[in-house]
Design a protein around this motif. Structure first.
Motif: not given
Length: 237
Positions: A93-98, A100-107, A127-130
């Motif tokens: 769950q920790g990696k899933a949350s991480e 998903l957060n990065n994915f939402a931020h990049l979108v 953006a590249i870092n994400l």
């Protein structure tokens, strides 16, 4: 050339008639007609130039949006959501949350950048870092990633087109690092050349280009258009 010739003919005709009839009014009339022709020609030239500029702006906007939309292609979204699903199934769950957060931020960043012509180097690197974090999590691989900005480049003020570097970073990860079994490293450097041109260099210690070209092409392999769109964006600028 035609406008210059026509205008000059009006002036010369007026001058000749003025000499024949010894009346300066014909010379003035010829000069007046010449000015009208030149003014009309300049007006047409300015109109054509403005039309060309407007067409160029429209083409830049179209290609920019196409490039950004290509980065938000269904494959990227589907792969990202499948990665989240896999983490949830494995009860990570920790990696899933991480992820998903990065994915939402990049979108959110991509949607925001789609309305901008330029962003700062700092914003591009963020953006590249994400994106790099997402790919590392998705492929479940650890690799070193570093960025270096030369002293003569101020990343807070120097601007570049949004996400113009991402397609090359994507190629380095997917085609260079992912197939490699060695200690993987990815470097991104921003500098200036002798002509004061901004240079972004992406270097990886992956398998290289020859092993990639030697592999047989598969029918389901998606043809990437991001590089050609990026080249077109640079040409339009």
């Amino acid at each position: 050339v035609n406008i210059i010739v026509i205008g000059s003919l009006f002036f010369l005709t007026g001058a000749v008639i003025a000499m024949i009839f010894k009346d300066i009014q014909y010379l003035v009339l010829g000069a007046f007609l010449e000015i009208i022709v030149f003014s009309a020609g300049m007006g047409l030239d300015i109109r054509d130039t403005n039309r060309m500029k407007e067409k160029l702006r429209s083409e830049i906007d179209r290609v920019r949006l196409s490039a950004l939309q290509a980065q938000m292609n269904p494959h990227f979204i589907s792969n990202s959501l499948n990665s989240v699903r896999a983490y949830i199934i494995r009860n990570e769950q920790g990696k899933a949350s991480e992820y998903l957060n990065n994915f939402a931020h990049l979108v959110r960043l991509i949607l925001h950048y789609s309305s901008l012509n330029l962003i700062t180097v700092n914003e591009e690197l963020h953006a590249i870092n994400l994106y790099v974090k997402l790919e590392a999590l998705r492929h479940r691989m650890d690799f070193g990633y570093s960025t270096e900005v030369a002293q003569d480049v101020d990343p807070a003020t120097v601007c570049i087109p949004p996400l113009i570097v991402q397609p090359f970073v994507e190629n380095a990860i997917l085609h260079g690092l992912a197939p490699s079994v060695r200690d993987k490293q990815l470097e991104l450097r921003v500098s200036r050349d002798q002509g004061n041109v901004l240079v972004v260099t992406i270097a990886d210690n992956g398998v290289g280009r020859k092993p990639i070209t030697a592999q047989p092409a598969t029918p389901e392999k998606r043809k990437s258009v991001a590089i050609s769109l990026t080249r077109r964006r640079i040409q339009l600028m």
